[in-house]
Design a protein around this motif. Sequence first.
Motif, PDB file in Angstrom:
ATOM      1  N   VAL A  36       0.833  -1.207   0.000  1.00 32.33           N
ATOM      2  CA  VAL A  36       0.000   0.000   0.000  1.00 32.33           C
ATOM      3  C   VAL A  36       0.858   1.243   0.000  1.00 32.33           C
ATOM      4  CG1 VAL A  36      -1.887  -1.149   1.203  1.00 32.33           C
ATOM      5  CG2 VAL A  36      -0.178   0.102   2.528  1.00 32.33           C
ATOM      6  N   ILE A  37       2.171   1.078   0.211  1.00 38.04           N
ATOM      7  CA  ILE A  37       3.078   2.224   0.179  1.00 38.04           C
ATOM      8  C   ILE A  37       3.034   2.922  -1.174  1.00 38.04           C
ATOM      9  CG2 ILE A  37       5.102   0.903  -0.591  1.00 38.04           C
ATOM     10  CD1 ILE A  37       6.791   2.615   1.268  1.00 38.04           C
ATOM     11  N   GLN A  45      -4.670   6.461   8.142  1.00 38.43           N
ATOM     12  CA  GLN A  45      -4.439   5.166   8.768  1.00 38.43           C
ATOM     13  C   GLN A  45      -5.721   4.347   8.829  1.00 38.43           C
ATOM     14  OE1 GLN A  45      -1.893   4.845  12.202  1.00 38.43           O
ATOM     15  NE2 GLN A  45      -1.141   6.936  11.948  1.00 38.43           N
ATOM     16  N   ILE A  46      -6.826   4.976   9.182  1.00 34.88           N
ATOM     17  CA  ILE A  46      -8.097   4.249   9.270  1.00 34.88           C
ATOM     18  C   ILE A  46      -8.506   3.707   7.905  1.00 34.88           C
ATOM     19  CG2 ILE A  46     -10.569   4.503   9.732  1.00 34.88           C
ATOM     20  CD1 ILE A  46      -9.821   6.515  11.919  1.00 34.88           C
ATOM     21  N   VAL A  47      -8.410   4.560   6.871  1.00 33.97           N
ATOM     22  CA  VAL A  47      -8.825   4.151   5.523  1.00 33.97           C
ATOM     23  C   VAL A  47      -7.965   3.005   5.013  1.00 33.97           C
ATOM     24  CG1 VAL A  47      -8.973   4.882   3.112  1.00 33.97           C
ATOM     25  CG2 VAL A  47      -9.830   6.382   4.923  1.00 33.97           C
ATOM     26  N   TYR A  48      -6.639   3.137   5.157  1.00 39.43           N
ATOM     27  CA  TYR A  48      -5.758   2.129   4.575  1.00 39.43           C
ATOM     28  C   TYR A  48      -5.651   0.867   5.427  1.00 39.43           C
ATOM     29  CZ  TYR A  48      -4.397   4.964   0.619  1.00 39.43           C
ATOM     30  OH  TYR A  48      -4.421   5.674  -0.556  1.00 39.43           O
ATOM     31  N   ALA A 104       1.991  -1.954   8.355  1.00 35.87           N
ATOM     32  CA  ALA A 104       2.227  -1.649   6.939  1.00 35.87           C
ATOM     33  C   ALA A 104       1.843  -0.205   6.619  1.00 35.87           C
ATOM     34  CB  ALA A 104       1.427  -2.617   6.064  1.00 35.87           C
ATOM     35  N   VAL A 105       0.706   0.256   7.153  1.00 38.19           N
ATOM     36  CA  VAL A 105       0.256   1.627   6.912  1.00 38.19           C
ATOM     37  C   VAL A 105       1.207   2.617   7.572  1.00 38.19           C
ATOM     38  CG1 VAL A 105      -1.587   3.247   7.454  1.00 38.19           C
ATOM     39  CG2 VAL A 105      -2.147   0.977   6.592  1.00 38.19           C
TER      40      VAL A 105
END
Length: 425
Positions: free
Chosen positions: A238-239, A273-276, A323-324
Amino acid sequence: MFKLLATILKDIRVLWRDKMGISLMFVMPIILVIVVTNIQNSTFQLVSKNKLLILICNQDTGQQSKQLITAIDKIGMFKVSQVSGAHTEKTMTGAMHDRDALLGVIIPANFSSKVVARSKNAAGKALSGFGLQGDTLKQMDNVDPLTLYYNPVLQESLRLSVAGGIHSAIQLIESRETLRSLYFSINEKQMPEKLENDLLNNKTAINEVPVSKSGSHISPNATQHNVPAWTIFAMFFVIMSLGGSVVREKLSGSFIRLKTLPTNYLMGIMSKQIVYIGVTVLQTAVIFSIGIWLFPHMGLPTLNLPSDLLALIVVTFICGWCAVSYAICIGVFAETQEQVNGFGAISIVILSAIGGLMVPSFAMQGFFKNAANLSPMHWCLEAYYTLFLQNGKLGDVMNNVIPLIIITLVFQFMTLWGLKRKNLI
């Protein structure tokens, strides 16, 4: 609360417009997990289920060579196929290539006669040691060696197993002949077949028990290895989308405009952070669903979920959070989107290699075995392995979850430090 919801909706819209990022986060790991699991499952079946085709050229006419072929066939790991004619290395290589065989064996012409002679000599030595009159002892030449041809694609560990199996078969033939010679020398009659079988088959049994923390016996397969591994890889990838989003906001001046509003960019960081984290959970659900419902239709083993689903949810959430956090940290320090894409992709591949996603950590030695502890992917993978391969509970994965939380907090601290250093908060 309203500001946070508005920011979350904004980040969802930004993510939805990033079609390339979505494809990298979902399509690429799906392709990887299907391709790699297929390849590794074929390897697992080659070792554990499918028998290796072995061509045997028997240049001997005695009974012992025929018994050897029967013994090799009974090992269970070979599909024996005999070829006729006098074969040399060149002709055996051609026969192996034509029949797609990985192994070939040539039994020399004097195999039976030399096995019988050596057995009689060994029996004579044994009788002399017992103080009995045995056959006249004489210096014996060794039996001419069997020639084992193998395809170089065969892994060394499997090749050693093959050589060990053939050695066991030869030892069985030689032991049988030695017993027969001893019995005949003492009793002057042939050994009864029942007694011979009782002596040769009198072996200590071995009970094979897989060890798991919960006590249940679940045999791991290629699916249970690869689905969690490539799910973690997808999470950290996701980066490419999240890191790029952070950089775009810095370059477009969004940070400066946010400072003029009655809010704080930390709320924006929290929103991302919440979304990803939701994205990583969705990635996990998609890839796990493929393992559960699609793999059986592709002839692959089904993904068996662990019994403790709460532990699975907790591990997935913490892995996604890590990860996020890593993606946001890289995005804060990067100056351009090209830096995020280049460094992000390379660092994820390196971390996955060090962490054991590509090469199991137990196969590593020296520096790299210790360096695996520095990779967050290592702790993610170990936590999933504890759940999937050992059927562990939530308490069993805490040894992996706690280091993962510490690494995540380090990323969070570095992110805050980078934002203050750049006067963004």
